[in-house]
Design an enzyme around this catalytic site. Structure first.
Site, PDB file in Angstrom:
ATOM      1  N   PHE A 127      60.320  56.990 -34.170  1.00 33.15           N
ATOM      2  CA  PHE A 127      60.152  55.344 -34.543  1.00 33.15           C
ATOM      3  C   PHE A 127      61.330  55.068 -35.366  1.00 33.15           C
ATOM      4  O   PHE A 127      61.823  55.707 -36.275  1.00 33.15           O
ATOM      5  CB  PHE A 127      59.097  55.302 -35.553  1.00 33.15           C
ATOM      6  CG  PHE A 127      58.648  53.794 -35.851  1.00 33.15           C
ATOM      7  CD1 PHE A 127      57.707  53.233 -34.920  1.00 33.15           C
ATOM      8  CD2 PHE A 127      58.961  53.210 -36.947  1.00 33.15           C
ATOM      9  CE1 PHE A 127      57.517  51.895 -34.908  1.00 33.15           C
ATOM     10  CE2 PHE A 127      58.732  51.566 -37.052  1.00 33.15           C
ATOM     11  CZ  PHE A 127      57.792  50.974 -36.035  1.00 33.15           C
ATOM     12  N   ASP A 198      54.760  62.446 -40.139  1.00 28.23           N
ATOM     13  CA  ASP A 198      54.409  60.835 -40.266  1.00 28.23           C
ATOM     14  C   ASP A 198      52.874  60.566 -39.286  1.00 28.23           C
ATOM     15  O   ASP A 198      53.150  60.933 -38.109  1.00 28.23           O
ATOM     16  CB  ASP A 198      55.493  60.113 -39.400  1.00 28.23           C
ATOM     17  CG  ASP A 198      55.582  58.341 -39.678  1.00 28.23           C
ATOM     18  OD1 ASP A 198      54.274  58.031 -39.544  1.00 28.23           O
ATOM     19  OD2 ASP A 198      56.538  57.653 -39.743  1.00 28.23           O
ATOM     20  N   TYR A 223      47.929  49.980 -42.172  1.00 28.30           N
ATOM     21  CA  TYR A 223      47.510  48.881 -41.533  1.00 28.30           C
ATOM     22  C   TYR A 223      47.165  48.834 -40.018  1.00 28.30           C
ATOM     23  O   TYR A 223      46.976  47.819 -39.311  1.00 28.30           O
ATOM     24  CB  TYR A 223      48.437  47.451 -41.792  1.00 28.30           C
ATOM     25  CG  TYR A 223      50.164  47.970 -41.486  1.00 28.30           C
ATOM     26  CD1 TYR A 223      50.490  47.951 -40.309  1.00 28.30           C
ATOM     27  CD2 TYR A 223      50.791  48.359 -42.476  1.00 28.30           C
ATOM     28  CE1 TYR A 223      51.809  48.309 -39.916  1.00 28.30           C
ATOM     29  CE2 TYR A 223      52.036  48.652 -42.053  1.00 28.30           C
ATOM     30  CZ  TYR A 223      52.529  48.881 -40.876  1.00 28.30           C
ATOM     31  OH  TYR A 223      53.797  49.273 -40.459  1.00 28.30           O
ATOM     32  N   LYS A 224      47.589  49.987 -39.570  1.00 30.08           N
ATOM     33  CA  LYS A 224      47.191  50.202 -37.978  1.00 30.08           C
ATOM     34  C   LYS A 224      45.566  50.396 -37.952  1.00 30.08           C
ATOM     35  O   LYS A 224      44.939  49.784 -37.964  1.00 30.08           O
ATOM     36  CB  LYS A 224      48.186  51.346 -37.528  1.00 30.08           C
ATOM     37  CG  LYS A 224      49.539  50.563 -37.591  1.00 30.08           C
ATOM     38  CD  LYS A 224      50.424  51.845 -37.124  1.00 30.08           C
ATOM     39  CE  LYS A 224      51.891  51.212 -37.126  1.00 30.08           C
ATOM     40  NZ  LYS A 224      53.162  52.002 -37.134  1.00 30.08           N
ATOM     41  N   ARG A 372      51.275  49.152 -23.820  1.00 35.64           N
ATOM     42  CA  ARG A 372      50.561  50.141 -24.764  1.00 35.64           C
ATOM     43  C   ARG A 372      49.149  49.527 -24.943  1.00 35.64           C
ATOM     44  O   ARG A 372      48.995  48.259 -25.356  1.00 35.64           O
ATOM     45  CB  ARG A 372      51.150  50.345 -26.184  1.00 35.64           C
ATOM     46  CG  ARG A 372      52.444  51.125 -26.146  1.00 35.64           C
ATOM     47  CD  ARG A 372      52.816  51.276 -27.293  1.00 35.64           C
ATOM     48  NE  ARG A 372      52.685  50.501 -28.364  1.00 35.64           N
ATOM     49  CZ  ARG A 372      53.058  50.290 -29.484  1.00 35.64           C
ATOM     50  NH1 ARG A 372      53.485  51.513 -30.156  1.00 35.64           N
ATOM     51  NH2 ARG A 372      52.848  49.245 -30.308  1.00 35.64           N
TER      52      ARG A 372
HETATM   53  C1  LIG Z   1      54.318  51.972 -37.620  1.00 39.22           C
HETATM   54  C2  LIG Z   1      54.953  52.872 -38.191  1.00 39.22           C
HETATM   55  C3  LIG Z   1      55.991  52.800 -39.322  1.00 39.22           C
HETATM   56  C4  LIG Z   1      56.083  51.332 -40.211  1.00 39.22           C
HETATM   57  O1  LIG Z   1      56.787  51.763 -41.346  1.00 39.22           O
HETATM   58  P1  LIG Z   1      56.631  50.457 -42.272  1.00 39.22           P
HETATM   59  O2  LIG Z   1      57.464  50.843 -43.428  1.00 39.22           O
HETATM   60  O3  LIG Z   1      55.082  50.168 -42.758  1.00 39.22           O
HETATM   61  O4  LIG Z   1      57.158  49.170 -41.756  1.00 39.22           O
HETATM   62  C5  LIG Z   1      56.777  53.947 -39.416  1.00 39.22           C
HETATM   63  N1  LIG Z   1      56.814  54.804 -38.836  1.00 39.22           N
HETATM   64  C6  LIG Z   1      56.113  55.017 -37.602  1.00 39.22           C
HETATM   65  C7  LIG Z   1      56.132  56.346 -36.925  1.00 39.22           C
HETATM   66  C8  LIG Z   1      55.158  53.849 -37.340  1.00 39.22           C
HETATM   67  O5  LIG Z   1      54.548  54.108 -36.016  1.00 39.22           O
END
Ligand SMILES: *Cc1c(COP(=O)(O)O)cnc(C)c1O
Length: 411
Positions: A127, A198, A223-224, A372
């Protein structure tokens, strides 16, 4: 074997021990929401909890609520509630900051525990915020190199005596590929390095066993799949055996041993609390507390089994379309190698996503041609998966139908 019918799916819903949880969510009527992997929907109990936090705790309690309403303890208290979902001990998890910031903090902390080593390894397809934060950590640490792997499953080739830290996503945000946490952690340790996992796309939907895998650090957002609401605070995990030695590179006063002594010099608090930084978003904590209380009512094993069943069903129902059209599966076919969402590719993916939306099915489009579909097990029904797959199959053009020289009867 014949494909399941809608009646078969309804029968599975009728015997699903998690089925009642759907009523706990305020989902718009007639909408099939397959984006819970990006922003979880609103749990009804959040409304009452937030109302109470605003009126009673803030409005009436004012500053006394830091103690009286337990505000001060929430980062730890919420970490304790989260711990069983990620296979951690309660003392190893802190709810704080964002996933991005926690990635920076844990990568720096891990690197500092491996003096003399100056390389950070990650996945080239990670990501983007992870990649940016790892680069920033390398810069802040001074003289560190970042090595990006084309395929994290070939991690062994990239591990040498200079690698201090490896940072990987447990479930890939695009393809949903699930990495073998235990084996990769063992390989990283055998090379003398530490790992940061992560969990953004796994926690709350697939099994995560941090302690069983002997993981060192982890981060993730709430939040997911955890439905904590937009901007809900993230979490971090530090293995108990590292809690004495690990220090945060962002030592704020909320992570101080005696914050209310207002001392000019920093001294880390005991335990995972030392990874706190500044004053946290207390109202968001209130929403998260309510959403996590739902998870306390379900058997995690049943939740993860349902996630596997939903994604397997979705792929099974799409099989004829995958065979007969330009639609391709972009996620691993083996359920043990897959997270809770399913990725597909199609040359007209953006158009398909719009057509699905017009039919009441929300999925997302990712450049250049990815679709997705998040199949969150807490509130989706088997019939939702049936209806979504049916809508997608209907919307997907068959190659014959778009061929200009096909007889008009086929167009
Ligand atoms: C959604 C996501 C994030 C989000 O990071 P934020 O700091 O909450 O914006 C980070 N890493 C991965 C792998 C994600 O899927």
């Amino acid at each position: 074997m014949t494909a399941p019918t809608r009646a078969d799916c309804a029968a599975r819903d009728a015997s699903d021990p998690l089925a009642r949880l759907r009523e706990e969510f305020d989902l718009p009527e007639g909408l099939i929401y397959l984006l819970g992997n990006s922003l979880g929907p609103l749990p009804r109990r959040v409304l009452a909890r937030l109302d109470d936090a605003v009126r009673e705790e803030w409005g009436a309690g004012l500053i006394r609520s830091w103690g009286d309403a337990g505000w001060w303890d929430l980062p730890i208290a919420l970490g304790t509630r989260l711990a069983p979902l990620i296979g951690a001990q309660p003392t190893e998890v802190l709810v704080t900051d964002s996933t991005s910031i926690n990635t920076f903090k844990t990568v720096c902390a891990a690197a500092t525990l491996r003096p003399g080593r100056r390389t950070i390894v990650t996945d080239a397809g990670n990501f983007p915020t992870d990649l940016y934060m790892i680069e920033a950590a390398a810069k802040a640490l001074g003289g560190f190199a970042v090595r990006r792997l084309e395929d994290p499953l070939h991690l062994a080739d990239a591990l040498d005596a200079d690698v201090a830290v490896v940072e990987l996503s447990h479930v890939d945000y695009r393809s949903a590929r699930l990495l073998p946490m235990r084996e990769l952690t063992a390989a990283i340790h055998a090379a003398g390095a530490l790992v940061v996992w992560d969990l953004a796309h796994s926690a709350g939907a697939v099994e995560v066993a941090l302690d069983a895998a002997d993981a060192d650090f982890a981060v993730g957002c709430t939040y997911k799949y955890l439905n904590g609401g937009p901007g809900a605070p993230a979490y971090l995990f530090v293995a108990a055996r590292l809690l004495e030695a690990a220090v945060s590179p962002l030592p704020g006063w909320h992570g101080h041993a005696r914050p209310f002594a207002f001392e000019p010099a920093y001294e880390p608090a005991e335990g995972v609390r030392r990874f706190a930084c500044g004053t946290p978003p207390v109202l968001s904590f209130a929403a998260l507390r309510a959403s996590l209380s739902l998870f306390a009512e379900v058997d995690p094993a049943a939740l993860f089994a349902k996630s596997r069943a939903l994604s397997t069903l979705f792929i099974e129902l799409l099989e004829p379309t995958l065979q007969s059209s330009a639609l391709e599966l972009a996620s691993p076919r083996e359920v043990r190698d897959r997270g809770s969402h399913v990725a597909l590719r199609h040359p007209e993916a953006a158009k398909l996503v719009r057509e699905l939306e017009a039919r009441g099915v929300l999925v997302d489009f990712r450049e250049p041609d990815f679709i997705r579909a998040g199949l969150a097990p807490l509130y989706l029904r088997f019939v939702d998966v049936f209806d979504a797959a049916f809508a997608l199959a209907r919307a997907t053009p068959s190659p014959r139908a778009v061929s200009p020289d096909a007889p008009s009867s086929l167009r």
